[in-house]
Design a protein around this motif. Structure first.
Motif, PDB file in Angstrom:
ATOM      1  N   THR A  18      -9.084  20.938  47.420  1.00  0.00           N
ATOM      2  CA  THR A  18      -7.985  20.967  46.667  1.00  0.00           C
ATOM      3  C   THR A  18      -7.536  19.620  46.005  1.00  0.00           C
ATOM      4  O   THR A  18      -8.014  18.533  46.341  1.00  0.00           O
ATOM      5  CB  THR A  18      -6.883  21.408  47.775  1.00  0.00           C
ATOM      6  OG1 THR A  18      -6.825  20.337  48.796  1.00  0.00           O
ATOM      7  CG2 THR A  18      -6.734  22.745  48.140  1.00  0.00           C
ATOM      8  N   LYS A  49      -0.855  17.708  43.363  1.00  0.00           N
ATOM      9  CA  LYS A  49      -0.309  17.474  41.905  1.00  0.00           C
ATOM     10  C   LYS A  49       1.054  17.266  42.253  1.00  0.00           C
ATOM     11  O   LYS A  49       1.630  17.909  43.093  1.00  0.00           O
ATOM     12  CB  LYS A  49      -0.445  18.769  41.275  1.00  0.00           C
ATOM     13  CG  LYS A  49       0.302  18.735  39.813  1.00  0.00           C
ATOM     14  CD  LYS A  49       0.536  19.927  39.163  1.00  0.00           C
ATOM     15  CE  LYS A  49      -0.947  19.990  38.413  1.00  0.00           C
ATOM     16  NZ  LYS A  49      -0.881  21.117  37.413  1.00  0.00           N
ATOM     17  N   GLU A  65      -3.591  22.352  44.814  1.00  0.00           N
ATOM     18  CA  GLU A  65      -4.279  23.337  43.705  1.00  0.00           C
ATOM     19  C   GLU A  65      -5.783  23.307  43.852  1.00  0.00           C
ATOM     20  O   GLU A  65      -6.529  22.354  44.247  1.00  0.00           O
ATOM     21  CB  GLU A  65      -4.048  22.925  42.207  1.00  0.00           C
ATOM     22  CG  GLU A  65      -2.493  22.953  41.905  1.00  0.00           C
ATOM     23  CD  GLU A  65      -2.124  22.651  40.552  1.00  0.00           C
ATOM     24  OE1 GLU A  65      -3.123  22.241  39.732  1.00  0.00           O
ATOM     25  OE2 GLU A  65      -0.907  22.728  40.002  1.00  0.00           O
ATOM     26  N   THR A 118       2.262  19.922  45.465  1.00  0.00           N
ATOM     27  CA  THR A 118       1.479  21.366  45.605  1.00  0.00           C
ATOM     28  C   THR A 118      -0.119  20.641  45.628  1.00  0.00           C
ATOM     29  O   THR A 118      -0.385  19.909  44.913  1.00  0.00           O
ATOM     30  CB  THR A 118       1.723  22.150  44.343  1.00  0.00           C
ATOM     31  OG1 THR A 118       1.381  21.303  42.980  1.00  0.00           O
ATOM     32  CG2 THR A 118       3.180  22.398  44.142  1.00  0.00           C
TER      33      THR A 118
END
Length: 496
Positions: free
Chosen positions: A487, A490, A155, A153
């Motif tokens: 960003t 993860k 983030e 992902t």
């Protein structure tokens, strides 16, 4: 379209409400009382006394951004909702387009037709692009063993410090702000002390568009104080900078001396523009070369300041460029008929004149310009300047001048052209003019530059990335790739 006469624009410029305070936590902030003068390069007159940030004001702005990121709604909004906010900003920029264009022209000397038609168009389109892109990104689920689920992902990286220069104050700010905000970050923007007014208007517009307090903050001040405080601040997670290579090195040191924040740099350039005898249209190539170096008064990191032209066509191409340089209309940037405005200020004008003097001392031949003009206005105006008989070892051919000064060098074969083009510490952009498809591909691959334009210059849109190699920096603005700067990836591994 900007439909107004010179006289009308002079009147409207006087009516612009110029902001003078920082913008922190959703409101104007006076700070500790220190101020500096913003001087218009068109006439040398003071536009405004603007609040000057020290460490205390930077601390306030970073604290507001930190709260907004850690506990506020912005990073937790659905991406589509963040996108809608950016689209509202774009709509308000369009509504205030003339006011913003006038402000840019007043503070940095750009012709009003360019400020309105190019600078504001770019800023508006940037917010629209990232507003539309915000909810189009996807995470990953790699194929793994049947007894596990892997998720990758993206983030938001946190608090972003953005430091931008004066030559495109709204365009370059937008290239940082829009992707950072789309990613869910909060931002502290430090504009150049030469051009803080348009950035402050942008912050007001963003707040009007509904950005929560603390999501976008603007502090004014000089690089050695406010910029340094932002670079060293332990609560800044990412630093995005556009400016000189010398200052970029400082930000890398600030990162090392603080919290190892990620630093993304878009730095200087000494871009080559190669014209081969088989160029599709030599007149167009010459016209574009002249436009490229004189646009925005030559105050562009991508400016094609080194013209590399085959010796068999050098005289023809150079004469065409010299003719355009001599015919170019230099004048009041508030006059719609002006083609080249004022240098950003008296100090920068003197710096560029110093480079011209060095070129003469080194033995280059001055073909056009070379001196100041319109001195009686009090403004910082320079004639478009062309040198030929430039040797690759001359400072004219090696150092970034950041002004309307073209150096013409010649070559006899393609290998020599590529060697000359790459003989620089910079690697931001390059141009190539040829009708041969194989040559276009082979030379483009051989050129050490982040962008290569073939049979054009300064073309492109927001779908393609922009940035450099070597000492022109790292990372990319524009396109979906810009989101990578703001960003964090993860990995989540779930054993089933």
């Amino acid at each position: 379209m900007l439909n107004a006469t010179h006289e009308e624009l002079l009147r409207r410029a006087k009516e612009v409400d110029l902001p003078t305070r920082h913008h922190i936590d959703g409101a104007d902030e006076a700070g500790g009382g220190a101020a500096f003068a913003v001087v218009s390069p068109r006439d040398g007159q003071t536009l405004a006394q603007v609040a000057d940030a020290g460490e205390a004001e930077v601390d306030l702005a970073v604290a507001a951004a930190r709260r907004a990121f850690d506990t506020g709604p912005w990073p937790r909004l659905a991406p589509a909702d963040r996108g809608r906010a950016l689209l509202r900003i774009a709509d308000l920029l369009e509504r205030h387009r003339e006011e913003l264009a006038l402000t840019v022209t007043l503070e940095m000397g750009k012709p009003i037709t360019d400020a309105y038609g190019i600078e504001l168009r770019a800023a508006i389109n940037t917010f629209r692009f990232y507003g539309q892109l915000a909810d189009k990104l996807t995470d990953e689920s790699p194929h793994t063993a049947p007894d596990a689920l892997a998720l990758v992902t993206r983030e938001p990286a946190g608090v972003v410090g953005a430091v931008v220069p004066w030559n495109f104050p709204l365009t370059l700010a937008s290239w940082k702000l829009a992707p950072a905000l789309a990613a869910g970050c909060t931002v502290v923007l430090k504009p150049s002390e030469n051009s803080p007014l348009s950035a402050l208007l942008l912050a007001r517009i963003a707040t009007e568009a509904g950005l929560p307090p603390g999501v976008l903050n603007v502090v004014n001040g000089e690089g050695p104080v406010a910029g340094r405080a932002l670079g060293l601040h332990p609560d800044v997670d990412v630093l995005a900078f556009t400016g000189s290579t010398a200052v970029g090195r400082h930000f890398l040191r600030y990162s090392a001396d603080s919290n190892l924040k990620r630093v993304w740099l878009e730095l200087g350039g000494k871009s080559p523009n190669i014209i081969l005898p088989d160029a599709p249209d030599l007149e167009q190539a010459a016209a574009t070369a002249a436009w490229g170096i004189f646009f925005n008064q030559g105050e562009m990191c991508t400016a094609p300041s080194r013209l590399l032209v085959h010796s068999s066509i050098a005289d023809r191409v150079t004469e065409a460029i010299v003719g355009r340089a001599r015919a170019l209309r230099v004048g009041d940037p508030l006059d719609p008929a002006t083609e080249m405005g004022a240098m950003v200020g008296a100090n920068h004008l003197e710096r560029v004149l110093g480079h011209i003097g060095t070129g003469l001392d080194e033995g280059a031949r001055l073909r056009a310009g070379g001196g100041r003009t319109l001195a009686e206005t009090g403004g910082s105006f320079l004639r478009p300047t062309v040198f030929d008989q430039v040797d690759p070892g001359m400072r004219l051919a090696r150092e970034e001048i950041f002004g309307p000064v073209l150096s013409v060098l010649t070559f006899d074969d393609l290998d020599e052209a590529v060697r000359l083009a790459n003989a620089t510490e910079y690697g931001l952009a390059a141009g190539l003019w040829t009708s041969d498809l194989s040559t276009a591909h082979q030379v483009s691959r051989a050129l050490k530059a982040g962008t290569v334009w073939v049979n054009c210059y300064e073309e492109g849109d927001l779908t393609v990335p922009f940035g450099g190699m070597k000492q022109s920096g790292n990372g990319r603005d524009k396109s979906a790739h810009a989101l990578e700067k703001y960003t964090e990836l993860k990995t989540t591994w779930i054993q089933l």
